[in-house]
Design an enzyme around this catalytic site. Structure first.
Site, PDB file in Angstrom:
ATOM      1  N   ARG A 181       0.826  -1.213   0.000  1.00 20.11           N
ATOM      2  CA  ARG A 181       0.000   0.000   0.000  1.00 20.11           C
ATOM      3  C   ARG A 181       0.855   1.256   0.000  1.00 20.11           C
ATOM      4  NH1 ARG A 181      -2.818  -3.602   2.941  1.00 20.11           N
ATOM      5  NH2 ARG A 181      -1.665  -3.037   4.801  1.00 20.11           N
ATOM      6  N   GLU A 203       5.014  -9.961  15.118  1.00 17.64           N
ATOM      7  CA  GLU A 203       4.496 -10.429  16.404  1.00 17.64           C
ATOM      8  C   GLU A 203       4.823 -11.919  16.588  1.00 17.64           C
ATOM      9  OE1 GLU A 203       0.466  -9.432  16.835  1.00 17.64           O
ATOM     10  OE2 GLU A 203       0.427  -9.827  18.989  1.00 17.64           O
TER      11      GLU A 203
END
Ligand code: AMP
Length: 175
Positions: free
Chosen positions: A62, A99
């Site tokens: 993006r 994560e």
């Protein structure tokens, strides 16, 4: 200068995407509206502060949408920082922690030259891992990163702390 407020209200929160617990900031309502899209590009260009920019680097995927338009408006070249395995020529790579697990970003070795001034642009700053890795790639090639600019910053994740003492600017900060 456009007001960021109308952009803020155009962002769509998508709950539990792509995984449970994540509130995804959907920017497609900004992209599909010609005024919002132009305003977003104008505000991002303004973060360059009138400095001469040789290259605008955008982060897969993006980030490309905003960075390429910013590059065109600033009269700069565009450089893609891509996910592993997408660039065809000689690359440098940096891995960074997610994560769970890790990810890798790559840059062509000849994407920037030593001393060139670079503005790094992405759609969103979360934990800062992706932008931090992109910064390292650009600086290891000797370019001068004069700013790191985001449309959106998730302030509560403190991602800017991973980006050292660079000039970080975000158009919209969500706390
Ligand atoms: P990070 O490395 O944690 O700063 O993650 C930044 C990248 O992940 C950006 O390129 C974003 O496109 C994407 N991202 C992370 N969190 C979100 C979110 N809540 N909404 C939309 N995109 C996100």
């Amino acid at each position: 200068m456009p007001s960021p407020d109308s952009l803020r209200s155009a962002i769509r929160d998508v709950i539990d995407f792509p995984t449970p617990g994540i509130v995804f900031k959907d920017i497609t309502p900004i992209l599909s509206d010609p005024v919002h899209f132009r305003d977003a590009i104008t505000l991002l260009c303004d973060t360059a502060g009138g400095r001469k920019i040789d290259k605008v680097a955008g982060i897969d995927a993006r980030g490309f949408i905003f960075a390429s338009a910013v590059a065109d408006r600033l009269g700069a070249g565009f450089v893609p920082v891509r996910k592993k395995g997408k660039l065809p020529w000689k690359t440098r790579q940096v891995s960074y922690a997610l994560e769970y697990g890790e990810s890798v970003v790559e840059l062509h070795e000849d994407a920037v030259a030593p001393g060139e001034s670079v503005l790094l642009v992405d759609d969103l700053l979360a934990t800062g891992g992706t932008a931090g890795a992109a910064l390292k790639l650009l600086e290891d090639l000797g370019s001068e990163v004069v700013g790191v600019s985001f449309l959106i910053e998730l302030g509560f994740l403190n991602g800017r702390e991973k980006l050292g003492d660079h000039k970080i600017e975000s158009i919209l900060i969500f706390d």
